[in-house]
Enzyme design. Structure first.
Site, short mmCIF file in Angstrom:
data_model
loop_
_atom_site.label_atom_id
_atom_site.label_comp_id
_atom_site.label_asym_id
_atom_site.label_seq_id
_atom_site.Cartn_x
_atom_site.Cartn_y
_atom_site.Cartn_z
N GLU A 209 0.81 -1.22 0.00
CA GLU A 209 0.00 0.00 0.00
C GLU A 209 0.85 1.27 0.00
O GLU A 209 0.34 2.36 0.28
CB GLU A 209 -0.97 -0.04 1.18
CG GLU A 209 -1.92 -1.22 1.05
CD GLU A 209 -2.97 -1.30 2.14
OE1 GLU A 209 -2.93 -0.46 3.06
OE2 GLU A 209 -3.82 -2.20 2.07
N LYS A 341 -15.63 -1.91 2.34
CA LYS A 341 -14.90 -2.37 1.16
C LYS A 341 -15.90 -2.95 0.17
O LYS A 341 -16.54 -3.96 0.46
CB LYS A 341 -13.86 -3.44 1.55
CG LYS A 341 -12.71 -2.91 2.40
CD LYS A 341 -11.82 -4.05 2.86
CE LYS A 341 -10.57 -3.54 3.58
NZ LYS A 341 -9.79 -4.66 4.17
#
Length: 431
Positions: A209, A341
């Site tokens: 990330e 999500k």
């Protein structure tokens, strides 16, 4: 005008070099909407199913041709001629067509890609930005806010090949008045942290990330490095910038114990809650995600009773963007926030339903990327459209992460002050 004329899908690559699904929805007026499904590394066991081929001769078994075929066949046939502007109806057709609780037949990755592509096509056809169209679909037309970013500048756990147990160490710029300024603060701290780590002779390679992923003696050493970076960037920790953790505890919960192998420590639920509480006493940590294992609801209750009045406790693997599970959590007083999500549940409609349920119950909703991302920026529009107030989309590095931040900059500019940046008050227990 917004009727679907064609749908087609293809296999593309995500930010980890694994295949994922991209879908195009083409309307009768020629409008194209395109979207990609993301993919996670630390996944909750109750997430909707990501359909992969399992063919070892291609992409190490991770191909998504089956999902692509589902879109180009069954899903296309079911949606041709339907109105792309009627999001709930489209999503329900696909959910019914799949017929399983976890989208195991068609795949959540297939359904989601089409769901988001349809929303994008409808927005373009109607002459609206995506965030405005999503707000209309959500029944909150004209209400917008800019999210506080949770910037994952130091990675551990499943997102990095290092010895740090906690998966994400994040900074949140909270004293500024705009998203653009928050992004600048985060970027300055990111570069400051690189200098701090280099000065200690540590590796400055990045994880999935975009955060740094050095080997460190303890989780607290990561917090200490970030504290130094914040101060050297010219900011005050606890005032200008707060801290957030994603423990991803399910990844190190074994045999009823939270096993921090990097530190050589092991705790029961009560002990791990005390460990996290101690970190909060020593550092201005205002949010902890997945502080307990997804199945350890008793542990979650202990953690919520101990910290829930002053720290945002976010359920990711715990709730998996699923309203049925979230409802149980709300009834039992577990956590006080949900991570959102798209691909955990598999459609835009169900995602919006989860956000609404959380907000109606006084829980916060944190919009999130996955560790396997693409250039798709839909989560930026979702965060603004639902007034979620917080977004997790990685560090200040890697185009798959920065793409979302850049989209938020564009949205803030377009809205010309109509989407406030509220800072600390967006975080549960801080406002």
């Amino acid at each position: 005008m917004t009727k679907i004329a064609n749908i087609k899908a293809r296999e593309v690559l995500d930010s980890r070099g694994n295949p994922t699904v991209e879908a195009d929805v083409i309307l009768e007026d020629g409008t194209l909407g395109r979207a990609c499904a993301p993919s996670g590394a630390s996944t909750g066991s109750r997430e909707a199913l990501e359909l992969r081929d399992g063919d070892a001769s291609r992409y190490l078994g991770k191909g998504v041709r089956k999902a692509v075929e589902a879109i180009n066949g069954q899903i296309r046939d079911a949606l041709l001629g339907k109105d792309a502007a009627d999001q709930r109806s489209l999503d329900q057709i696909m959910i019914d067509l799949d017929g399983t609780e976890n989208k195991a037949n068609l795949g959540a990755n297939a359904i989601l890609a089409v769901s988001l592509a349809a929303a994008k096509a409808a927005a373009v056809s109607l002459g609206k930005p995506l965030y405005e169209h999503i707000a209309d679909v959500n029944g909150t037309s004209g209400k917008f806010s800019m999210p506080v970013p949770m910037m994952n500048i130091l990675n551990g756990g499943e997102h990095a090949d290092n010895n740090v147990d906690i998966q994400e160490f994040m900074v949140q710029p909270v004293s500024v008045n705009s998203f653009g300024e928050a992004l600048r603060v985060g970027a300055e701290i990111f570069h400051s942290l690189k200098k701090v780590l280099k000065a200690q002779g540590l590796n400055t390679a990045v994880g999935d990330e975009g955060g740094f992923a050095p080997n460190l003696p303890s989780n607290e050493a990561a917090l200490a490095a970030i504290k130094e970076a914040v101060e050297k960037a010219g900011y005050e920790l606890g005032k200008d910038v707060t801290l957030a953790l994603d423990c991803a505890s399910s990844e190190f919960y074994k045999d009823g114990q939270y096993q921090l192998s990097g530190e050589g420590k092991s705790f029961d639920s009560e002990g791990f809650a005390d460990y996290l509480s101690g970190l909060c006493d020593r550092y201005p940590i205002v949010s902890i995600e997945d502080g307990m294992d997804e199945s350890d609801w008793d542990g979650w209750k202990v953690l919520t009773d101990k910290l829930g009045s002053k720290v945002q406790l976010v359920g990711d693997d715990l709730f998996v963007t699923n309203t049925k599970i979230l409802k149980q959590g709300i009834e039992k007083g577990i956590g006080n926030s949900i991570l959102i999500k798209f691909n955990q549940i598999g459609s835009l409609t169900e995602t919006l339903d989860a956000i609404k349920m959380a907000q109606d119950a006084g829980y916060t909703a944190v919009i999130s990327h996955r560790s396997g991302e693409t250039e798709d920026t839909t989560i930026a529009d979702l965060a603004v459209a639902t007034c979620a107030g917080q977004i997790k989309t990685g560090s200040l590095c890697r185009s798959d992460r920065v793409a979302k931040y850049n989209q938020l900059l564009r949205i803030e500019e377009a809205l010309e002050g109509k989407a406030p940046y509220r800072g600390l008050s967006e975080i549960k227990g801080q406002g």
